[in-house]
Motif scaffolding. Structure first.
Motif, PDB file in Angstrom:
ATOM      1  N   GLN A  93       0.750  -1.093   0.086  1.00 13.43           N
ATOM      2  CA  GLN A  93      -0.054  -0.060   0.075  1.00 13.43           C
ATOM      3  C   GLN A  93       0.961   1.351   0.102  1.00 13.43           C
ATOM      4  O   GLN A  93       0.472   2.265  -0.521  1.00 13.43           O
ATOM      5  CB  GLN A  93      -0.884  -0.221   1.302  1.00 13.43           C
ATOM      6  N   LEU A  94       2.133   1.146   0.347  1.00 12.38           N
ATOM      7  CA  LEU A  94       2.937   2.331   0.649  1.00 12.38           C
ATOM      8  C   LEU A  94       4.647   1.742   0.250  1.00 12.38           C
ATOM      9  O   LEU A  94       4.946   1.027   0.936  1.00 12.38           O
ATOM     10  CB  LEU A  94       2.885   2.739   1.967  1.00 12.38           C
ATOM     11  N   VAL A  95       5.494   2.478  -0.470  1.00  8.28           N
ATOM     12  CA  VAL A  95       6.858   2.412  -0.897  1.00  8.28           C
ATOM     13  C   VAL A  95       7.213   3.574  -1.077  1.00  8.28           C
ATOM     14  O   VAL A  95       6.863   4.115  -2.140  1.00  8.28           O
ATOM     15  CB  VAL A  95       7.004   1.226  -1.932  1.00  8.28           C
ATOM     16  N   ILE A 119      10.880  11.886  -0.060  1.00  4.29           N
ATOM     17  CA  ILE A 119      11.926  12.443  -1.147  1.00  4.29           C
ATOM     18  C   ILE A 119      11.192  11.510  -2.306  1.00  4.29           C
ATOM     19  O   ILE A 119      11.310  12.500  -3.108  1.00  4.29           O
ATOM     20  CB  ILE A 119      13.285  12.040  -0.872  1.00  4.29           C
ATOM     21  N   ARG A 120      10.904  10.435  -2.148  1.00  2.73           N
ATOM     22  CA  ARG A 120      10.425   9.874  -3.609  1.00  2.73           C
ATOM     23  C   ARG A 120       9.356   8.942  -3.151  1.00  2.73           C
ATOM     24  O   ARG A 120       9.541   7.938  -2.333  1.00  2.73           O
ATOM     25  CB  ARG A 120      11.726   9.022  -4.096  1.00  2.73           C
ATOM     26  N   SER A 121       8.244   8.867  -3.982  1.00  3.82           N
ATOM     27  CA  SER A 121       7.244   7.849  -3.582  1.00  3.82           C
ATOM     28  C   SER A 121       7.045   6.999  -4.743  1.00  3.82           C
ATOM     29  O   SER A 121       7.027   7.334  -6.020  1.00  3.82           O
ATOM     30  CB  SER A 121       5.789   8.551  -3.512  1.00  3.82           C
ATOM     31  N   PHE A 122       7.148   5.772  -4.534  1.00  7.14           N
ATOM     32  CA  PHE A 122       7.204   4.584  -5.657  1.00  7.14           C
ATOM     33  C   PHE A 122       5.841   4.117  -5.806  1.00  7.14           C
ATOM     34  O   PHE A 122       5.124   3.706  -6.873  1.00  7.14           O
ATOM     35  CB  PHE A 122       8.276   3.436  -5.358  1.00  7.14           C
ATOM     36  N   LYS A 123       5.019   3.838  -4.428  1.00  2.00           N
ATOM     37  CA  LYS A 123       3.712   3.642  -4.651  1.00  2.00           C
ATOM     38  C   LYS A 123       2.917   4.109  -3.192  1.00  2.00           C
ATOM     39  O   LYS A 123       3.563   3.976  -2.136  1.00  2.00           O
ATOM     40  CB  LYS A 123       3.658   1.839  -4.603  1.00  2.00           C
ATOM     41  N   PRO A 124       1.955   4.928  -3.435  1.00  2.00           N
ATOM     42  CA  PRO A 124       1.408   5.424  -4.860  1.00  2.00           C
ATOM     43  C   PRO A 124       2.507   6.367  -5.554  1.00  2.00           C
ATOM     44  O   PRO A 124       3.264   6.879  -5.047  1.00  2.00           O
ATOM     45  CB  PRO A 124       0.042   6.173  -4.506  1.00  2.00           C
ATOM     46  N   ALA A 125       2.389   6.450  -6.871  1.00  3.15           N
ATOM     47  CA  ALA A 125       3.336   7.199  -7.642  1.00  3.15           C
ATOM     48  C   ALA A 125       3.123   8.694  -7.170  1.00  3.15           C
ATOM     49  O   ALA A 125       4.291   9.214  -7.077  1.00  3.15           O
ATOM     50  CB  ALA A 125       2.840   7.028  -9.240  1.00  3.15           C
ATOM     51  N   GLN A 126       2.234   9.214  -6.927  1.00  2.00           N
ATOM     52  CA  GLN A 126       1.971  10.719  -6.408  1.00  2.00           C
ATOM     53  C   GLN A 126       1.541  10.323  -4.918  1.00  2.00           C
ATOM     54  O   GLN A 126       0.296  10.529  -4.731  1.00  2.00           O
ATOM     55  CB  GLN A 126       1.153  11.280  -7.413  1.00  2.00           C
ATOM     56  N   GLY A 127       2.441  10.277  -4.094  1.00  4.03           N
ATOM     57  CA  GLY A 127       2.040  10.342  -2.847  1.00  4.03           C
ATOM     58  C   GLY A 127       2.212  11.563  -2.022  1.00  4.03           C
ATOM     59  O   GLY A 127       2.699  12.563  -2.593  1.00  4.03           O
ATOM     60  N   PRO A 128       1.902  11.595  -0.910  1.00  2.00           N
ATOM     61  CA  PRO A 128       1.888  12.802   0.221  1.00  2.00           C
ATOM     62  C   PRO A 128       3.371  13.272   0.430  1.00  2.00           C
ATOM     63  O   PRO A 128       4.168  12.340   0.318  1.00  2.00           O
ATOM     64  CB  PRO A 128       1.069  12.487   1.455  1.00  2.00           C
ATOM     65  N   VAL A 149      16.043   6.768   4.751  1.00  7.63           N
ATOM     66  CA  VAL A 149      15.246   5.234   4.628  1.00  7.63           C
ATOM     67  C   VAL A 149      14.336   5.082   3.340  1.00  7.63           C
ATOM     68  O   VAL A 149      13.973   5.929   2.773  1.00  7.63           O
ATOM     69  CB  VAL A 149      14.401   5.130   6.018  1.00  7.63           C
ATOM     70  N   LEU A 150      14.273   3.624   3.254  1.00  8.61           N
ATOM     71  CA  LEU A 150      13.170   3.365   2.062  1.00  8.61           C
ATOM     72  C   LEU A 150      12.244   2.447   2.933  1.00  8.61           C
ATOM     73  O   LEU A 150      12.930   1.447   3.752  1.00  8.61           O
ATOM     74  CB  LEU A 150      13.732   2.467   1.167  1.00  8.61           C
ATOM     75  N   VAL A 151      11.022   2.474   2.694  1.00 12.24           N
ATOM     76  CA  VAL A 151      10.175   1.987   3.612  1.00 12.24           C
ATOM     77  C   VAL A 151       8.887   1.311   2.801  1.00 12.24           C
ATOM     78  O   VAL A 151       8.440   1.835   1.755  1.00 12.24           O
ATOM     79  CB  VAL A 151       9.137   2.984   4.439  1.00 12.24           C
ATOM     80  N   ARG A 152       8.624   0.092   3.168  1.00 13.37           N
ATOM     81  CA  ARG A 152       7.248  -0.602   2.510  1.00 13.37           C
ATOM     82  C   ARG A 152       6.300  -0.998   3.512  1.00 13.37           C
ATOM     83  O   ARG A 152       6.884  -1.595   4.675  1.00 13.37           O
ATOM     84  CB  ARG A 152       7.865  -1.939   1.660  1.00 13.37           C
ATOM     85  N   VAL A 153       4.949  -0.735   3.186  1.00 16.19           N
ATOM     86  CA  VAL A 153       4.089  -1.046   4.153  1.00 16.19           C
ATOM     87  C   VAL A 153       3.192  -1.982   3.316  1.00 16.19           C
ATOM     88  O   VAL A 153       2.324  -1.472   2.482  1.00 16.19           O
ATOM     89  CB  VAL A 153       3.103  -0.024   4.718  1.00 16.19           C
ATOM     90  N   ALA A 154       2.820  -3.312   3.737  1.00 14.67           N
ATOM     91  CA  ALA A 154       1.954  -3.959   2.904  1.00 14.67           C
ATOM     92  C   ALA A 154       0.698  -3.769   3.032  1.00 14.67           C
ATOM     93  O   ALA A 154       0.212  -3.174   4.089  1.00 14.67           O
ATOM     94  CB  ALA A 154       2.184  -5.643   3.395  1.00 14.67           C
ATOM     95  N   GLN A 155      -0.313  -4.245   2.237  1.00 13.24           N
ATOM     96  CA  GLN A 155      -1.619  -3.924   1.997  1.00 13.24           C
ATOM     97  C   GLN A 155      -2.445  -4.587   3.377  1.00 13.24           C
ATOM     98  O   GLN A 155      -2.104  -5.623   4.136  1.00 13.24           O
ATOM     99  CB  GLN A 155      -2.522  -4.501   1.017  1.00 13.24           C
TER     100      GLN A 155
END
Length: 195
Positions: A93-95, A119-128, A149-155
């Motif tokens: 849901q968030l990367v 700094i960069r949103s991968f998912k969603p492409a246009q994130g907050p 950091v680079l963070v991923r939060v699963a659905q």
């Protein structure tokens, strides 16, 4: 005249070794047979064990291994490219990549609330520009302000399942993420439920 002792003819059988030599050969033969049997049984156990674990790993990957990997407390950025990066991203849901601006310990759970300046949103492409998520209190390295950091939060999960800290770990994970995002999408998350 002294006569030498000669055993009766019935005791001497041509071609058969004496009793001590025969006992040694029987013992060594038994030992060799036991070793061969142990080797065969051990090899058979190894083959069955590795086939079973391959089957279990395949079944786990096909039937929800991502769920286990997404469980809180598994956050880490050391694993590099996952086995099925397309599915991992489909089930995210968030990367995002960014800088930690706040770390709030939560009294009611074993997690910290992390706030990140994106700094960069991968998912969603246009994130907050700023996101918050939970991170298991045992995650390493421990979160602190100023970390890149680079963070991923699963659905369906409140906690991060990927926590990559520092330029090297972030770069390794950014590489597989950007490569996967540029490939044609063929996978949807098998855990999606229509609302």
């Amino acid at each position: 005249m002294v006569h030498a002792f000669r055993p009766p003819a019935a005791c001497l059988i041509p071609g058969r070794p004496s009793r001590p030599g025969r006992a040694l050969r029987v013992a060594l033969g038994s030992l060799a047979g036991a070793a061969a049997f142990s080797l065969v049984v051990g090899f058979g156990w190894f083959v069955v064990r590795s086939e079973g674990s391959d089957t279990a790993m395949t079944a786990g990957r096909d039937h929800g291994a991502e769920k286990a990997a997404d469980a809180p407390g598994r956050a880490s950025g050391d694993d590099g490219r996952p086995a099925d990066p397309e599915r991992v991203l489909a089930c995210s849901q968030l990367v995002v990549e960014g800088t930690v601006t706040q770390v709030e310990p939560r009294k009611s759970s074993s997690a910290n609330r992390i706030t990140l300046s994106v700094i960069r949103s991968f998912k969603p492409a246009q994130g907050p520009a700023e996101v918050s998520f939970l991170l298991d209190a045992g995650a390493q390295p421990a979160p602190r302000r100023g970390q890149h950091v680079l963070v991923r939060v699963a659905q369906g999960q409140p906690s991060a399942s990927l926590w990559a800290v520092g330029s090297t770990r972030v770069a390794v994970n950014r590489t597989w993420i950007t490569e996967t995002l540029h490939e044609p999408r063929r996978t949807t998350c098998p855990f999606d439920h229509p609302s």
